[in-house]
Scaffold this motif. Structure first.
Motif, mmCIF file in Angstrom:
data_model
loop_
_atom_site.group_PDB
_atom_site.id
_atom_site.type_symbol
_atom_site.label_atom_id
_atom_site.label_comp_id
_atom_site.label_asym_id
_atom_site.label_seq_id
_atom_site.Cartn_x
_atom_site.Cartn_y
_atom_site.Cartn_z
ATOM 1 N N ASP A 42 0.824 -1.218 0.000
ATOM 2 C CA ASP A 42 0.000 0.000 0.000
ATOM 3 C C ASP A 42 0.851 1.258 0.000
ATOM 4 O OD1 ASP A 42 -2.535 -1.465 2.142
ATOM 5 O OD2 ASP A 42 -2.228 -1.532 -0.021
ATOM 6 N N ASN A 43 1.980 1.197 0.756
ATOM 7 C CA ASN A 43 2.858 2.369 0.791
ATOM 8 C C ASN A 43 3.448 2.669 -0.579
ATOM 9 O OD1 ASN A 43 2.470 2.843 3.467
ATOM 10 N ND2 ASN A 43 4.257 1.661 4.136
ATOM 11 N N GLN A 44 3.831 1.585 -1.274
ATOM 12 C CA GLN A 44 4.385 1.790 -2.618
ATOM 13 C C GLN A 44 3.315 2.325 -3.554
ATOM 14 O OE1 GLN A 44 5.890 -2.215 -2.963
ATOM 15 N NE2 GLN A 44 7.971 -1.442 -3.220
ATOM 16 N N ASN A 45 2.085 1.830 -3.393
ATOM 17 C CA ASN A 45 0.995 2.336 -4.222
ATOM 18 C C ASN A 45 0.792 3.823 -3.997
ATOM 19 O OD1 ASN A 45 -0.094 0.373 -5.911
ATOM 20 N ND2 ASN A 45 -0.974 -0.710 -4.169
ATOM 21 N N ALA A 46 0.908 4.223 -2.715
ATOM 22 C CA ALA A 46 0.712 5.634 -2.412
ATOM 23 C C ALA A 46 1.820 6.476 -3.027
ATOM 24 C CB ALA A 46 0.690 5.836 -0.896
ATOM 25 N N ALA A 47 3.036 5.899 -3.046
ATOM 26 C CA ALA A 47 4.166 6.646 -3.586
ATOM 27 C C ALA A 47 4.147 6.703 -5.100
ATOM 28 C CB ALA A 47 5.473 6.005 -3.124
ATOM 29 N N ALA A 48 3.532 5.682 -5.714
ATOM 30 C CA ALA A 48 3.529 5.640 -7.169
ATOM 31 C C ALA A 48 2.698 6.773 -7.749
ATOM 32 C CB ALA A 48 2.954 4.303 -7.640
ATOM 33 N N LYS A 52 11.256 8.031 -6.470
ATOM 34 C CA LYS A 52 10.459 6.829 -6.175
ATOM 35 C C LYS A 52 10.152 6.073 -7.471
ATOM 36 C CE LYS A 52 9.878 8.031 -1.809
ATOM 37 N NZ LYS A 52 10.552 7.292 -0.717
ATOM 38 N N GLU A 53 9.774 4.838 -7.285
ATOM 39 C CA GLU A 53 9.288 4.055 -8.425
ATOM 40 C C GLU A 53 8.035 4.706 -8.999
ATOM 41 O OE1 GLU A 53 9.378 -0.363 -8.041
ATOM 42 O OE2 GLU A 53 7.214 -0.102 -8.235
ATOM 43 N N GLN A 54 7.913 4.735 -10.320
ATOM 44 C CA GLN A 54 6.786 5.395 -10.965
ATOM 45 C C GLN A 54 5.949 4.397 -11.767
ATOM 46 O OE1 GLN A 54 8.951 8.220 -13.315
ATOM 47 N NE2 GLN A 54 8.967 9.750 -11.689
ATOM 48 N N GLN A 55 4.656 4.650 -11.792
ATOM 49 C CA GLN A 55 3.744 3.863 -12.625
ATOM 50 C C GLN A 55 3.314 4.708 -13.810
ATOM 51 O OE1 GLN A 55 2.883 0.586 -11.847
ATOM 52 N NE2 GLN A 55 4.423 0.837 -10.240
ATOM 53 N N LEU A 56 3.501 4.188 -14.999
ATOM 54 C CA LEU A 56 3.119 4.905 -16.215
ATOM 55 C C LEU A 56 1.996 4.150 -16.905
ATOM 56 C CD1 LEU A 56 6.688 5.531 -17.710
ATOM 57 C CD2 LEU A 56 5.463 6.947 -16.075
ATOM 58 N N GLN A 57 1.000 4.865 -17.343
ATOM 59 C CA GLN A 57 -0.106 4.278 -18.111
ATOM 60 C C GLN A 57 -0.031 4.784 -19.535
ATOM 61 O OE1 GLN A 57 -2.400 2.087 -17.234
ATOM 62 N NE2 GLN A 57 -1.970 1.937 -15.039
ATOM 63 N N LYS A 87 8.546 2.114 -13.882
ATOM 64 C CA LYS A 87 9.847 2.747 -14.143
ATOM 65 C C LYS A 87 10.626 2.862 -12.835
ATOM 66 C CE LYS A 87 11.877 6.789 -16.475
ATOM 67 N NZ LYS A 87 12.524 6.066 -17.566
ATOM 68 N N LYS A 88 11.783 2.214 -12.789
ATOM 69 C CA LYS A 88 12.595 2.238 -11.567
ATOM 70 C C LYS A 88 13.369 3.551 -11.467
ATOM 71 C CE LYS A 88 13.284 -2.777 -11.664
ATOM 72 N NZ LYS A 88 14.266 -3.867 -11.840
ATOM 73 N N PRO A 89 13.638 3.998 -10.246
ATOM 74 C CA PRO A 89 14.381 5.272 -10.100
ATOM 75 C C PRO A 89 15.865 5.100 -10.386
ATOM 76 C CG PRO A 89 13.896 4.321 -7.951
ATOM 77 C CD PRO A 89 13.217 3.427 -8.952
ATOM 78 N N ARG A 90 16.463 6.129 -11.014
ATOM 79 C CA ARG A 90 17.926 6.170 -11.180
ATOM 80 C C ARG A 90 18.585 6.841 -9.975
ATOM 81 N NH1 ARG A 90 20.782 5.738 -16.114
ATOM 82 N NH2 ARG A 90 19.448 5.148 -17.842
ATOM 83 N N TYR A 91 17.808 7.639 -9.239
ATOM 84 C CA TYR A 91 18.319 8.505 -8.177
ATOM 85 C C TYR A 91 19.241 9.575 -8.763
ATOM 86 C CZ TYR A 91 16.350 4.746 -5.449
ATOM 87 O OH TYR A 91 15.478 3.801 -4.938
ATOM 88 N N VAL A 92 19.067 9.844 -10.042
ATOM 89 C CA VAL A 92 19.804 10.882 -10.760
ATOM 90 C C VAL A 92 18.794 11.569 -11.673
ATOM 91 C CG1 VAL A 92 21.561 11.322 -12.521
ATOM 92 C CG2 VAL A 92 22.015 9.667 -10.706
ATOM 93 N N VAL A 93 18.789 12.902 -11.668
ATOM 94 C CA VAL A 93 17.886 13.643 -12.553
ATOM 95 C C VAL A 93 18.443 13.549 -13.975
ATOM 96 C CG1 VAL A 93 16.835 15.883 -13.043
ATOM 97 C CG2 VAL A 93 17.248 15.194 -10.666
ATOM 98 N N GLU A 94 17.730 12.803 -14.825
ATOM 99 C CA GLU A 94 18.278 12.450 -16.138
ATOM 100 C C GLU A 94 18.639 13.664 -16.984
ATOM 101 O OE1 GLU A 94 16.006 9.550 -18.246
ATOM 102 O OE2 GLU A 94 15.669 8.295 -16.483
ATOM 103 N N PRO A 134 21.172 5.911 -22.793
ATOM 104 C CA PRO A 134 21.734 7.221 -22.518
ATOM 105 C C PRO A 134 22.942 7.138 -21.589
ATOM 106 C CG PRO A 134 19.782 6.860 -21.173
ATOM 107 C CD PRO A 134 19.875 5.696 -22.110
ATOM 108 N N ARG A 135 23.882 8.053 -21.795
ATOM 109 C CA ARG A 135 25.073 8.085 -20.943
ATOM 110 C C ARG A 135 24.745 8.894 -19.698
ATOM 111 N NH1 ARG A 135 30.528 7.195 -20.826
ATOM 112 N NH2 ARG A 135 31.707 8.752 -19.652
ATOM 113 N N ILE A 136 24.006 8.258 -18.822
ATOM 114 C CA ILE A 136 23.535 8.899 -17.583
ATOM 115 C C ILE A 136 23.859 7.961 -16.432
ATOM 116 C CG2 ILE A 136 21.498 9.732 -16.334
ATOM 117 C CD1 ILE A 136 20.196 10.273 -19.041
ATOM 118 N N ALA A 137 24.354 8.533 -15.335
ATOM 119 C CA ALA A 137 24.691 7.732 -14.161
ATOM 120 C C ALA A 137 23.435 7.197 -13.497
ATOM 121 C CB ALA A 137 25.494 8.569 -13.188
ATOM 122 N N LEU A 138 23.587 6.156 -12.723
ATOM 123 C CA LEU A 138 22.518 5.656 -11.866
ATOM 124 C C LEU A 138 23.140 5.133 -10.578
ATOM 125 C CD1 LEU A 138 21.235 2.135 -12.830
ATOM 126 C CD2 LEU A 138 23.159 3.165 -14.020
#
Length: 440
Positions: A3-9, A187-192, A110-117, A157-161
């Motif tokens: 439920d917590n992950q759902n709230a964060a998504a 956070k992990e994101q849900q895309l539709q 979509k998993k987080p990179r913890y880096v702003v792409e 892409p040449r982006i760190a993670l």
């Protein structure tokens, strides 16, 4: 998901596409490019942090010995810059529902990179200060990497993670980043999204030889896989030479064991990998160029040199000095100095023989990668007897699947080499275009 992950998504976007291509290896990229060039709006979904699949990690291709990265990199760059192609890396397909006759409704994770792409410049300042050392899976564990990293030199892409499972959360990367793009709050994101059609280009898995105990992979350091040798030979290789793992010595006597995990009912994979004879022959030629004094022996059951120029390529390796030995390896044992004893029946003499080598390369086979089947919720994506995507009409419509509007490309249908993969991707793009034309 909790439920917590759902709230964060969060639902980022409702986007419509003509085609969703699952898998951004060479088959997925080729299909996406062809459809993008036709004017269709394409979404390319890749679970890894870089597009390019396994081909971008190879040294050279057979039988021409062209540089694999030199072929793949321009295609990957063209895919990334194409105005009609949207790419989501670190993204997996969770569910696919048919929404009426004309659309599929798809949920992506979509998993987080913890880096702003958009802010990362790929400077690797963060990587230099990271104190964590862990195994580098993109170099097939031959070397180590940091917890914050760029997967490999020509990643796109040449982006760190950040590998959050191994990260100490010390904040060193955050302080060192000149553009301030480290973001531990992601956070992990849900895309539709919706798509009119889908191409499955999920590729294959490599056989893990640790399940064949008699070969000693995982126990003997100088028994490696063909992909590990591929990395040792590649332009973006971890070392400047071919080294054996136990002591860094340059090997003098190298053995290849063909059909490791293919044509073998005992490991559940009875079919030919289609490529292990030729990629081993390619590596043998490259090794004879890199290590002119080394002896190269290749232990085989049958040589499958079926493609254009393949038999000539095999004969060329023999002329260069490669020693082909007909006989299946029964057992490998290790000596105190790290050298390896191969026990086998030499078919030419009919005698059980032992030979010593200082490095053994297991030519691993290919396995199906059927995980995508679970994502289809309303209709069943049929598989064949060995878990590859079923082709109901292989001769007249090779990209067709059991679901209308869903097509398949590349090694998702079965083992094949790179030229056949490119042709399969082209067929999938053509059949998808015909389907979209009928819809409109």
């Amino acid at each position: 998901m909790t439920d917590n992950q759902n709230a964060a998504a969060t639902c980022l976007d409702e986007t419509r596409f003509d085609v969703m291509v699952i898998g951004a290896g060479i088959a997925g990229a080729e299909s996406a490019l062809k459809l993008g060039d036709m004017g269709y709006k394409v979404l390319l979904v890749e679970k890894e942090p870089s597009i390019g699949g396994k081909m971008i990690l190879l040294s050279k291709v057979f039988p021409t010995l062209d540089c694999a990265a030199c072929i793949t990199t321009p295609k990957v760059s063209e895919t990334a810059r194409h105005p009609n192609i949207t790419i989501h890396t670190l993204t997996e397909v969770e569910t696919i529902h048919r929404n009426g006759d004309r659309h599929f409704s798809v949920q992506l994770k979509k998993k987080p990179r913890y880096v702003v792409e958009k802010d990362c410049t790929g400077c690797q300042e963060c990587e230099a200060v990271c104190p964590v050392i862990t195994k580098d899976q993109f170099q097939f564990n031959l070397t180590a990497r940091k917890a914050v990293y760029i997967p490999f030199n020509i990643a796109n892409p040449r982006i760190a993670l950040i590998d959050i499972d191994n990260c100490m959360l010390c904040g060193a990367c955050e302080k060192a980043c000149p553009s301030g793009c480290i973001d531990f709050t992601q956070k992990e994101q849900q895309l539709q999204i919706t798509a009119k059609s889908i191409i499955v280009a999920t590729g294959f898995k490599l056989f893990d030889p640790i399940s064949i105990e008699r070969y000693g992979y995982g126990r003997y350091k100088n028994v490696i896989t063909s992909m590990q040798m591929e990395r040792e030979l590649a332009p973006t290789r971890p070392f400047n030479n071919v080294l054996r793992p136990s002591d860094g010595k340059i090997p003098d006597k190298i053995a290849y064991v063909f059909c490791t995990g293919s044509r073998d009912h005992t490991v559940g994979n009875p079919i030919c990998s289609q490529v292990c004879c030729m990629y081993s022959t390619k590596q043998a030629q490259l090794l004879m160029g890199a290590l002119p004094m080394a002896d190269i022996s290749l232990y085989y059951i049958n040589i499958r040199a079926f493609g254009k120029g393949y038999n000539e390529f095999y004969l060329q390796a023999k002329d260069m000095g490669a020693n082909y030995v007909k006989g299946k390896i029964g057992k490998i044992t290790e000596k105190e100095n790290g050298n390896l004893i191969l026990r086998f029946e030499d078919i030419a003499t009919g005698k059980v023989t032992e030979r010593e080598h200082d490095l053994v390369v297991l030519s691993v086979g290919l396995l199906a990668n059927p995980a995508i089947v679970k994502a289809f919720k309303d209709e069943k994506l049929e598989l064949d007897a060995i878990n590859y995507v079923q082709q109901p009409n292989m001769l007249q419509s090779p990209a067709q699947t059991s679901i209308e509007g869903v097509f398949v490309a590349g090694t998702a249908t079965g083992p094949m080499d790179i030229p056949d993969t490119i042709m399969s991707a082209g067929a999938a793009a053509t059949e998808t275009s015909s389907y979209l034309t009928r819809l409109s």
